[in-house]
Design a protein around this motif. Structure first.
Motif, PDB file in Angstrom:
ATOM      1  N   CYS A 328       0.873  -1.254   0.096  1.00  0.00           N
ATOM      2  CA  CYS A 328       0.004   0.078  -0.058  1.00  0.00           C
ATOM      3  C   CYS A 328       0.880   1.295   0.187  1.00  0.00           C
ATOM      4  O   CYS A 328       1.748   1.190   0.656  1.00  0.00           O
ATOM      5  CB  CYS A 328      -0.974  -0.056   1.230  1.00  0.00           C
ATOM      6  N   LYS A 330       1.483   4.609   1.472  1.00  0.00           N
ATOM      7  CA  LYS A 330       1.017   5.052   2.648  1.00  0.00           C
ATOM      8  C   LYS A 330       1.129   6.584   2.915  1.00  0.00           C
ATOM      9  O   LYS A 330       0.372   7.266   3.456  1.00  0.00           O
ATOM     10  CB  LYS A 330       1.965   4.568   4.102  1.00  0.00           C
ATOM     11  N   GLU A 331       1.880   7.348   1.876  1.00  0.00           N
ATOM     12  CA  GLU A 331       1.876   8.570   1.706  1.00  0.00           C
ATOM     13  C   GLU A 331       1.288   9.108   0.430  1.00  0.00           C
ATOM     14  O   GLU A 331       1.079   8.199  -0.456  1.00  0.00           O
ATOM     15  CB  GLU A 331       3.392   9.192   1.997  1.00  0.00           C
TER      16      GLU A 331
END
Length: 543
Positions: A328, A330-331
């Motif tokens: 994923c 995340k940012e």
């Protein structure tokens, strides 16, 4: 195909209804037990009451007892079958939901190469799975219990005659089973042919406007007629096999009963058997032979359902487009890189060949190219609808092949060249897929983009109803609705596919003014073969 073991695949869908299943099964057994004494009572009634005592009172008593047993069996049988009918609806709808859920997660490489009508027919086959819990199937299982109890009673009445019935049952079973083979083969062919015909129907309905415009009616009707003729041919074969099957069953049943009558008649003439006991025996024979026939032919009902289960699981067992992608982001997406990316559809010629570029947050990029150069394909690769044949696509230096597709798409917004709007209000379409946005957020974006006057021109503003696709709004209005939808979602990457190519002059100016003046902190990608009005662009990538 159509193996009974396929029924085990329904276990996950039945699991939550085990209690109901158990109650229904118990009711079936109870109703069988209630019906078992009836033939014996009838035989006793004939021998002892009608032929011997000739007692009116006892006749009324025994008739009353039989009536009570019939009523009890009726109530219990009705409740049991109702329970299974309920299980049928619950299981079929869960299965249908699961199949639809799976289809929506299948790779576009499969969906784009498979007729939509064909996929739709597979989803429709979920209904045929419900036949497993149908009253006819439940009756067969009920008759098996009846047969076991009847056979036990027959041995108690006359073990010699019961033994003859026991010997005849396997012959009856295998004869019935062999008669059903051709029917099953033709049924499978009919199901496949019907799925293909549904695909043709879907194509005609889906393209009805173009068929009218291009005078293509005769061409499509000819194709439809050919597929229809094939289905009719197979259906006639199927009907022929079921007629032969039923006639064979009737012939075997008649000769079996005739043999029992011969033996029983000889015993009666010798004084070793009575008419009343033969009457009881005949009723029990009907139960045993009926059960044997039902058990032998259960495949004609269950095996098509098993075949449907196998066909459905061909979809359910397919790998989803997110298979193996567990990473994923995340940012926020800060960078996008194409490294030697090539792509081709199936075995066709290469559409993109060793494409290299890098885009960073804040860039406003124009991807330029003539029609057919691969611009739309590039968009599909960015959205993970297709996987590149060679090379790497990196988001924040993470390989796209490792990133969960759904998570990636949460960060990418797009306004497609051909806008598809769903049935519902304009507001529903703008908020489509947005779980954390409300009407207030939409109104705020509209105000920021200075689109209040434009939206107010819709018949009911945001509450304007869209009937189907873009029916109810113009092409330009659909473009603006899609644009607002992409902006309200606050994506890291915004892709505009030919935003000014096929719109009216007013919509064109509105879109260009918004793009010039809006503050967008992510990556803006405009895909177009036009350069006019693109003065806000700071990087051009030409394909």
């Amino acid at each position: 195909m159509g193996k009974l073991a396929s029924l085990l695949k329904l276990k996950p869908f039945i699991k939550k209804y085990w209690t109901l299943f158990g109650i229904g099964a118990f009711g079936i057994i109870l109703s069988s037990i209630a019906a078992t004494p009836v033939p014996y009572i009838i035989g006793y009634l004939m021998d002892k009451v009608l032929l011997n005592k000739k007692s009116y009172n006892e006749l009324y008593v025994y008739i009353g007892v039989i009536a009570l047993l019939y009523i009890f069996k009726y109530v219990i049988s009705f409740l049991s079958k109702y329970i299974f009918a309920k299980i049928n609806n619950l299981v079929v709808n869960e299965l249908r939901y699961s199949v639809m859920d799976k289809v929506m997660d299948l790779p576009m490489s499969y969906l784009s190469n498979t007729e939509k009508g064909y996929v739709q027919s597979r989803i429709s086959e979920c209904s045929s799975v419900g036949s497993i819990f149908s009253p006819s199937i439940i009756s067969i299982f009920l008759s098996i219990i009846d047969a076991v109890l009847a056979l036990a009673t027959m041995f108690a009445i006359n073990y010699k005659l019961a033994f003859v019935v026991l010997l005849l049952a396997p012959i009856f079973f295998f004869s019935a089973k062999n008669s059903a083979k051709n029917f099953m083969k033709n049924t499978m062919e009919a199901m496949e042919s019907n799925a293909i015909l549904n695909g043709e129907c879907f194509e005609i309905i889906n393209g009805i406007e173009d068929i009218k415009i291009l005078n293509g009616k005769e061409t499509h009707l000819r194709k439809f007629k050919n597929k229809l003729d094939e289905l009719i041919k197979i259906s006639i074969k199927q009907s022929k096999s079921i007629v032969m099957f039923m006639e064979n069953i009737g012939l075997i049943n008649n000769f079996g009963s005739l043999l029992i009558l011969l033996i029983a008649g000889l015993l009666i003439l010798k004084g070793q058997f009575t008419v009343g006991l033969y009457t009881s025996f005949s009723l029990y024979i009907g139960t045993v032979f009926g059960s044997t026939q039902g058990l032998a032919t259960i495949g004609t009902t269950i095996k098509p359902a098993c075949l449907s289960i196998e066909r459905i699981y061909e979809l359910l067992d397919m790998k989803e487009e997110s298979y193996g992608r567990n990473n994923c982001i995340k940012e926020n997406i800060e960078s996008l890189k194409f490294q030697n990316v090539s792509f081709k559809y199936n075995d066709d010629k290469t559409v993109l060949n060793s494409l290299n570029f890098q885009i960073s947050k804040g860039d406003k990029v124009l991807i330029k190219g003539e029609n057919g150069s691969g611009k739309s394909t590039l968009i599909k690769l960015l959205l993970g609808l297709y996987n590149q044949t060679e090379g790497n696509i990196l988001y924040n230096n993470i390989d796209s092949m490792e990133i969960d597709i759904k998570e990636l798409r949460k960060r990418i917004g797009i306004v497609c060249q051909n806008i598809f709007l769903f049935k519902g209000s304009v507001l529903d379409n703008i908020l489509y897929g947005q779980t954390n946005k409300k009407r207030e957020d939409v109104e705020k974006i509209i105000k920021e983009l200075h689109l209040e006057e434009y939206v107010s021109r819709l018949p009911k503003g945001l509450d304007t109803e869209i009937i189907q696709n873009t029916a109810g709004v113009s092409g330009g209005q659909a473009q603006i609705i899609a644009f607002i939808r992409s902006m309200v979602s606050e994506k890291d990457i915004l892709i505009l596919d030919e935003p000014i190519s096929n719109v009216d002059a007013e919509t064109r100016e509105i879109v260009l003014n918004i793009l010039r003046n809006m503050s967008f902190n992510g990556i803006l990608i405009v895909v177009s073969h036009l350069m006019e009005g693109m003065d806000f662009i700071d990087k051009v990538i030409e394909i």
